[in-house]
Enzyme design. Structure first.
Site, PDB file in Angstrom:
ATOM      1  N   GLU A 148     106.779  42.999  59.919  1.00  0.00           N
ATOM      2  CA  GLU A 148     108.016  42.447  60.624  1.00  0.00           C
ATOM      3  C   GLU A 148     108.981  43.622  60.712  1.00  0.00           C
ATOM      4  O   GLU A 148     109.726  43.803  61.736  1.00  0.00           O
ATOM      5  CB  GLU A 148     108.650  41.291  59.903  1.00  0.00           C
ATOM      6  CG  GLU A 148     107.777  40.108  60.041  1.00  0.00           C
ATOM      7  CD  GLU A 148     107.778  39.596  61.397  1.00  0.00           C
ATOM      8  OE1 GLU A 148     108.354  40.142  62.439  1.00  0.00           O
ATOM      9  OE2 GLU A 148     106.644  38.784  61.567  1.00  0.00           O
TER      10      GLU A 148
ATOM     11  N   TYR B 159     116.165  36.626  61.501  1.00  0.00           N
ATOM     12  CA  TYR B 159     114.887  36.565  62.016  1.00  0.00           C
ATOM     13  C   TYR B 159     113.543  37.039  60.979  1.00  0.00           C
ATOM     14  O   TYR B 159     112.770  36.064  60.781  1.00  0.00           O
ATOM     15  CB  TYR B 159     114.762  37.632  63.242  1.00  0.00           C
ATOM     16  CG  TYR B 159     113.152  37.641  63.495  1.00  0.00           C
ATOM     17  CD1 TYR B 159     112.719  36.562  63.841  1.00  0.00           C
ATOM     18  CD2 TYR B 159     112.339  38.836  63.113  1.00  0.00           C
ATOM     19  CE1 TYR B 159     111.089  36.430  64.088  1.00  0.00           C
ATOM     20  CE2 TYR B 159     110.972  38.877  63.164  1.00  0.00           C
ATOM     21  CZ  TYR B 159     110.467  37.739  63.485  1.00  0.00           C
ATOM     22  OH  TYR B 159     109.015  37.989  63.960  1.00  0.00           O
TER      23      TYR B 159
ATOM     24  N   ASP C 194     112.898  34.493  66.926  1.00  0.00           N
ATOM     25  CA  ASP C 194     112.509  35.511  67.662  1.00  0.00           C
ATOM     26  C   ASP C 194     112.942  35.589  68.989  1.00  0.00           C
ATOM     27  O   ASP C 194     112.902  34.506  69.587  1.00  0.00           O
ATOM     28  CB  ASP C 194     110.924  35.543  67.371  1.00  0.00           C
ATOM     29  CG  ASP C 194     110.064  36.580  68.249  1.00  0.00           C
ATOM     30  OD1 ASP C 194     110.163  37.901  67.955  1.00  0.00           O
ATOM     31  OD2 ASP C 194     109.695  36.016  69.387  1.00  0.00           O
TER      32      ASP C 194
END
Ligand code: SF4
Length: 277
Positions: free
Chosen positions: A38, A118, A136
């Site tokens: 991520e 997020y 997202d």
């Protein structure tokens, strides 16, 4: 809304079965692996981020390995990705995690340096299997377009339970991320090959829909070409003609139409590829 929602979930799930982008970390629920990818994929294309991920995970299989490494070493491995402050925050996070572990920070990963809404939602969904819709950009864009809503965050909040009912949150989020990267792109969405096109409010309202039958239509053939290209590399127009049993002239026409729509591109060596720009 109810029928639209059922259609949305059914078709999304079906499409993703054949079009799931395979990466080693995708089936993992190790929070460190998820955290790494991520962080690496922020403002970076997934394919490129994945190459960095492979280097990082072999060098730093656990947070403690990174925490013990020098900043210089982390930055060296990061070199070429840009936004070096992200590498510094990743290094700082690894120090917190090596002491507390992810479980010690759960459920508020925003305590970690550089972690926002997020990444927090991604960790909760992918590592902790919580019923969470990741915030997202791809996920939000598709939901906003399909249901034609402006206040997407509130819509997601109000409809979270229905959206995730009998849909594992990891699968739901990954399906939308893949659809958003490959088909429902921010510019030039490829509606003609989208599995949600029939009930998509953006498509219905903004793109005038031709009522041509789908079976044996060019639209169906274009959809089959896209499906092959998503799942295979090094495909030539000759290969497509053979696999789809369509003559080469027709394949050339279909590819030209897909190129015009920005769905595919031809590389120098004549391979046809999905245009992910
Ligand atoms: S039909 Fe078009 S706008 Fe609607 S979800 Fe699919 S690609 Fe996006």
């Amino acid at each position: 809304m109810k029928t639209d929602l059922i259609y949305f979930k059914q078709n999304l799930r079906k499409w993703h079965k054949d079009n799931n982008r395979k990466y080693s970390w995708r089936d993992s629920s190790d929070p460190w692996k998820i955290f790494l990818i991520e962080v690496l994929s922020q403002q970076t294309q997934l394919e490129r981020a994945n190459k960095y991920y492979n280097k990082f995970i072999s060098e730093f299989p656990k947070p403690v390995n990174m925490a013990k490494a020098s900043k210089r070493k982390v930055l060296k491995l990061w070199s070429g990705l840009g936004y070096n402050n992200r590498a510094i925050r990743l290094h700082d996070s690894s120090k917190v995690l090596s002491k507390k572990g992810f479980d010690g920070v759960y459920p508020n990963f925003k305590e970690l340096p550089g972690v926002g809404e997020y990444t927090n939602s991604a960790l909760l969904s992918f590592a902790y299997n919580e019923k969470v819709i990741t915030l997202d950009t791809n996920v939000k864009r598709i939901i906003g377009r399909y249901f034609k809503v402006d206040d997407i965050d509130n819509f997601i909040k109000d409809n979270k339970n229905d959206l995730l009912n009998r849909f594992n949150s990891r699968d739901f989020n990954q399906s939308l991320m893949d659809l958003g990267s490959l088909i429902c792109t921010s510019r030039n969405p490829k509606c003609s090959v989208c599995p949600l096109e029939k009930n998509c409010m953006k498509y219905i309202k903004e793109v005038s829909k031709k009522n041509t039958p789908f079976k044996n239509s060019n639209r169906e053939k274009r959809g089959k070409i896209v499906k092959i290209l998503i799942n295979s590399k090094k495909v030539t127009s000759k290969d497509l003609a053979k696999r789809l049993e369509i003559d080469e002239d027709k394949i050339t026409q279909l590819i030209e139409a897909l190129k015009k729509d920005g769905v595919v591109k031809a590389s120098k060596n004549k391979y046809i590829e999905i245009n992910s720009n």
